[in-house]
Design a protein around this motif. Sequence first.
Motif, PDB file in Angstrom:
ATOM      1  N   LYS A 192      -7.131 -49.052 -20.761  1.00  0.00           N
ATOM      2  CA  LYS A 192      -8.518 -48.664 -20.526  1.00  0.00           C
ATOM      3  C   LYS A 192      -9.445 -49.227 -21.606  1.00  0.00           C
ATOM      4  CE  LYS A 192     -11.455 -44.529 -20.188  1.00  0.00           C
ATOM      5  NZ  LYS A 192     -11.467 -43.043 -20.214  1.00  0.00           N
ATOM      6  N   HIS A 193      -8.979 -49.201 -22.852  1.00  0.00           N
ATOM      7  CA  HIS A 193      -9.823 -49.633 -23.971  1.00  0.00           C
ATOM      8  C   HIS A 193      -9.763 -51.142 -24.211  1.00  0.00           C
ATOM      9  CE1 HIS A 193      -9.841 -45.307 -24.909  1.00  0.00           C
ATOM     10  NE2 HIS A 193     -10.909 -45.561 -25.645  1.00  0.00           N
ATOM     11  N   PHE A 194      -8.656 -51.780 -23.819  1.00  0.00           N
ATOM     12  CA  PHE A 194      -8.479 -53.209 -24.102  1.00  0.00           C
ATOM     13  C   PHE A 194      -8.281 -53.982 -22.801  1.00  0.00           C
ATOM     14  CE2 PHE A 194      -6.224 -51.138 -27.841  1.00  0.00           C
ATOM     15  CZ  PHE A 194      -7.391 -51.045 -28.592  1.00  0.00           C
ATOM     16  N   PRO A 195      -9.318 -54.559 -22.251  1.00  0.00           N
ATOM     17  CA  PRO A 195      -9.181 -55.314 -20.991  1.00  0.00           C
ATOM     18  C   PRO A 195      -8.313 -56.558 -21.142  1.00  0.00           C
ATOM     19  CG  PRO A 195     -11.363 -55.613 -21.964  1.00  0.00           C
ATOM     20  CD  PRO A 195     -10.696 -54.537 -22.748  1.00  0.00           C
ATOM     21  N   GLU A 196      -8.050 -57.007 -22.386  1.00  0.00           N
ATOM     22  CA  GLU A 196      -7.200 -58.183 -22.603  1.00  0.00           C
ATOM     23  C   GLU A 196      -5.741 -57.923 -22.219  1.00  0.00           C
ATOM     24  OE1 GLU A 196      -9.037 -56.777 -24.873  1.00  0.00           O
ATOM     25  OE2 GLU A 196     -10.503 -58.206 -25.685  1.00  0.00           O
ATOM     26  N   ILE A 197      -5.349 -56.648 -22.161  1.00  0.00           N
ATOM     27  CA  ILE A 197      -3.956 -56.307 -21.873  1.00  0.00           C
ATOM     28  C   ILE A 197      -3.700 -56.370 -20.365  1.00  0.00           C
ATOM     29  CG2 ILE A 197      -2.193 -54.495 -21.975  1.00  0.00           C
ATOM     30  CD1 ILE A 197      -3.448 -53.498 -24.539  1.00  0.00           C
ATOM     31  N   LYS A 198      -2.684 -57.167 -19.986  1.00  0.00           N
ATOM     32  CA  LYS A 198      -2.311 -57.279 -18.581  1.00  0.00           C
ATOM     33  C   LYS A 198      -1.194 -56.315 -18.219  1.00  0.00           C
ATOM     34  CE  LYS A 198      -0.578 -60.622 -15.200  1.00  0.00           C
ATOM     35  NZ  LYS A 198      -0.142 -62.037 -14.969  1.00  0.00           N
ATOM     36  N   GLU A 199      -0.194 -56.228 -19.080  1.00  0.00           N
ATOM     37  CA  GLU A 199       0.954 -55.376 -18.791  1.00  0.00           C
ATOM     38  C   GLU A 199       1.577 -54.891 -20.092  1.00  0.00           C
ATOM     39  OE1 GLU A 199       2.990 -53.070 -16.557  1.00  0.00           O
ATOM     40  OE2 GLU A 199       1.765 -54.585 -15.553  1.00  0.00           O
ATOM     41  N   ILE A 200       2.105 -53.656 -20.057  1.00  0.00           N
ATOM     42  CA  ILE A 200       2.808 -53.082 -21.205  1.00  0.00           C
ATOM     43  C   ILE A 200       4.186 -52.618 -20.736  1.00  0.00           C
ATOM     44  CG2 ILE A 200       2.795 -51.315 -23.013  1.00  0.00           C
ATOM     45  CD1 ILE A 200      -0.192 -51.162 -22.799  1.00  0.00           C
ATOM     46  N   GLY A 201       5.229 -53.063 -21.429  1.00  0.00           N
ATOM     47  CA  GLY A 201       6.582 -52.670 -21.052  1.00  0.00           C
ATOM     48  C   GLY A 201       7.460 -52.395 -22.258  1.00  0.00           C
ATOM     49  N   ASN A 202       8.680 -51.948 -21.977  1.00  0.00           N
ATOM     50  CA  ASN A 202       9.657 -51.646 -23.031  1.00  0.00           C
ATOM     51  C   ASN A 202       9.047 -50.730 -24.101  1.00  0.00           C
ATOM     52  OD1 ASN A 202      12.181 -51.769 -24.233  1.00  0.00           O
ATOM     53  ND2 ASN A 202      11.673 -53.568 -25.458  1.00  0.00           N
ATOM     54  N   MET A 203       8.420 -49.656 -23.643  1.00  0.00           N
ATOM     55  CA  MET A 203       7.695 -48.754 -24.548  1.00  0.00           C
ATOM     56  C   MET A 203       8.623 -47.716 -25.182  1.00  0.00           C
ATOM     57  SD  MET A 203       4.179 -48.105 -22.392  1.00  0.00           S
ATOM     58  CE  MET A 203       5.079 -47.718 -20.882  1.00  0.00           C
ATOM     59  N   HIS A 204       8.401 -47.421 -26.454  1.00  0.00           N
ATOM     60  CA  HIS A 204       9.159 -46.402 -27.176  1.00  0.00           C
ATOM     61  C   HIS A 204       8.200 -45.605 -28.056  1.00  0.00           C
ATOM     62  CE1 HIS A 204      13.007 -48.181 -26.002  1.00  0.00           C
ATOM     63  NE2 HIS A 204      12.445 -49.360 -26.249  1.00  0.00           N
ATOM     64  N   LEU A 205       8.400 -44.296 -28.070  1.00  0.00           N
ATOM     65  CA  LEU A 205       7.558 -43.409 -28.871  1.00  0.00           C
ATOM     66  C   LEU A 205       8.439 -42.375 -29.556  1.00  0.00           C
ATOM     67  CD1 LEU A 205       4.761 -42.223 -29.709  1.00  0.00           C
ATOM     68  CD2 LEU A 205       4.826 -40.893 -27.585  1.00  0.00           C
ATOM     69  N   TRP A 206       8.333 -42.280 -30.866  1.00  0.00           N
ATOM     70  CA  TRP A 206       9.115 -41.305 -31.606  1.00  0.00           C
ATOM     71  C   TRP A 206       8.386 -40.926 -32.890  1.00  0.00           C
ATOM     72  CZ3 TRP A 206       9.884 -46.476 -31.733  1.00  0.00           C
ATOM     73  CH2 TRP A 206      10.110 -47.092 -32.962  1.00  0.00           C
ATOM     74  N   ALA A 207       8.951 -39.977 -33.629  1.00  0.00           N
ATOM     75  CA  ALA A 207       8.325 -39.494 -34.863  1.00  0.00           C
ATOM     76  C   ALA A 207       9.276 -39.690 -36.032  1.00  0.00           C
ATOM     77  CB  ALA A 207       7.950 -38.020 -34.737  1.00  0.00           C
ATOM     78  N   ILE A 208       8.743 -40.225 -37.130  1.00  0.00           N
ATOM     79  CA  ILE A 208       9.509 -40.293 -38.370  1.00  0.00           C
ATOM     80  C   ILE A 208       9.507 -38.915 -39.014  1.00  0.00           C
ATOM     81  CG2 ILE A 208       9.725 -41.399 -40.623  1.00  0.00           C
ATOM     82  CD1 ILE A 208      10.197 -43.224 -38.228  1.00  0.00           C
ATOM     83  N   THR A 209       8.315 -38.322 -39.125  1.00  0.00           N
ATOM     84  CA  THR A 209       8.139 -36.926 -39.513  1.00  0.00           C
ATOM     85  C   THR A 209       7.126 -36.331 -38.542  1.00  0.00           C
ATOM     86  OG1 THR A 209       6.292 -37.320 -41.047  1.00  0.00           O
ATOM     87  CG2 THR A 209       8.511 -37.529 -41.936  1.00  0.00           C
ATOM     88  N   ALA A 210       6.780 -35.070 -38.742  1.00  0.00           N
ATOM     89  CA  ALA A 210       5.860 -34.400 -37.824  1.00  0.00           C
ATOM     90  C   ALA A 210       4.500 -35.092 -37.777  1.00  0.00           C
ATOM     91  CB  ALA A 210       5.698 -32.939 -38.235  1.00  0.00           C
ATOM     92  N   ASN A 211       4.073 -35.716 -38.871  1.00  0.00           N
ATOM     93  CA  ASN A 211       2.751 -36.329 -38.938  1.00  0.00           C
ATOM     94  C   ASN A 211       2.806 -37.852 -38.994  1.00  0.00           C
ATOM     95  OD1 ASN A 211       1.415 -33.798 -39.038  1.00  0.00           O
ATOM     96  ND2 ASN A 211       1.918 -33.632 -41.206  1.00  0.00           N
ATOM     97  N   MET A 212       3.947 -38.449 -38.664  1.00  0.00           N
ATOM     98  CA  MET A 212       4.085 -39.905 -38.700  1.00  0.00           C
ATOM     99  C   MET A 212       4.728 -40.375 -37.404  1.00  0.00           C
ATOM    100  SD  MET A 212       5.995 -42.320 -41.533  1.00  0.00           S
ATOM    101  CE  MET A 212       4.996 -41.639 -42.853  1.00  0.00           C
ATOM    102  N   LEU A 213       3.894 -40.759 -36.431  1.00  0.00           N
ATOM    103  CA  LEU A 213       4.370 -41.192 -35.127  1.00  0.00           C
ATOM    104  C   LEU A 213       4.479 -42.711 -35.076  1.00  0.00           C
ATOM    105  CD1 LEU A 213       2.272 -38.865 -32.774  1.00  0.00           C
ATOM    106  CD2 LEU A 213       4.394 -38.388 -34.001  1.00  0.00           C
ATOM    107  N   VAL A 214       5.423 -43.210 -34.282  1.00  0.00           N
ATOM    108  CA  VAL A 214       5.647 -44.644 -34.135  1.00  0.00           C
ATOM    109  C   VAL A 214       5.666 -44.985 -32.651  1.00  0.00           C
ATOM    110  CG1 VAL A 214       7.186 -46.581 -34.589  1.00  0.00           C
ATOM    111  CG2 VAL A 214       7.001 -44.729 -36.262  1.00  0.00           C
ATOM    112  N   PHE A 215       4.920 -46.035 -32.293  1.00  0.00           N
ATOM    113  CA  PHE A 215       4.900 -46.517 -30.908  1.00  0.00           C
ATOM    114  C   PHE A 215       5.165 -48.012 -30.927  1.00  0.00           C
ATOM    115  CE2 PHE A 215       2.477 -48.543 -27.435  1.00  0.00           C
ATOM    116  CZ  PHE A 215       3.099 -47.944 -26.343  1.00  0.00           C
TER     117      PHE A 215
END
Length: 241
Positions: A192-215
Amino acid sequence: GFLTHSIALISDAGHMFTHCFAIGLSFIAIIIARKPPCHRKTFGLYRAEILAAFINGLFLLFVVGVIIYEAIRKILHPQEIQGLHMLMIALAGLAVNIVSIFILHGSHKEDFNIKSVFYHMIADAASSVGIVIAAIIISLTGWNVLDPIVSIGISAVILYWAWGILRESTLILLEMAPTGISVTSISDDLKKHFPEIKEIGNMHLWAITANMLVFSAHIQVNSNGTLSTCQSTLVENVNNY
């Protein structure tokens, strides 16, 4: 607790002992987590805080088991309790817990490790209040069976906090997506924010600690330019984002 024949005081003492262990463990975890990342520990040692919280939760479960066992034994084989002495000791324990709660208040909102210790203190303060009330009633009425009943109530409070700590720390240790956010919502928002993006795949989301997220993800860009052009476009947009 042994002198007054109060299982409630003994259980509270055992709970306080686990607090000493929990605070010491959490302090060591904070020191470890402050060490900088290196070629092997690329994320640093932030997970030491989560591991400490998980161990604290396990110790709480152990304490619950001991308290329930002793409470049932006291119900089956009741003993006369010295209510006045029980009250004095309970008031002293309550004062210590209140001071500890004020010291940790505020910090527990930003640090999951401190949060686990803070919940220890809240649970023990609640149990101290229950012991004070029980001690007053026992002194006035001689209802000694109230002592193990209060101990079981303390167990319920401890179990509630222990389950929360174990659940949150386990989600992080298993690298599950944090509650309330998903890779789908992030993907939709990025597109929605970046019209340059055509496709996003192989996505991963996790947390190192409660306040440190990684995508992480593979991103295909709508561009006829070179790879460096695509990369610079994404870096500029993501930094602005």
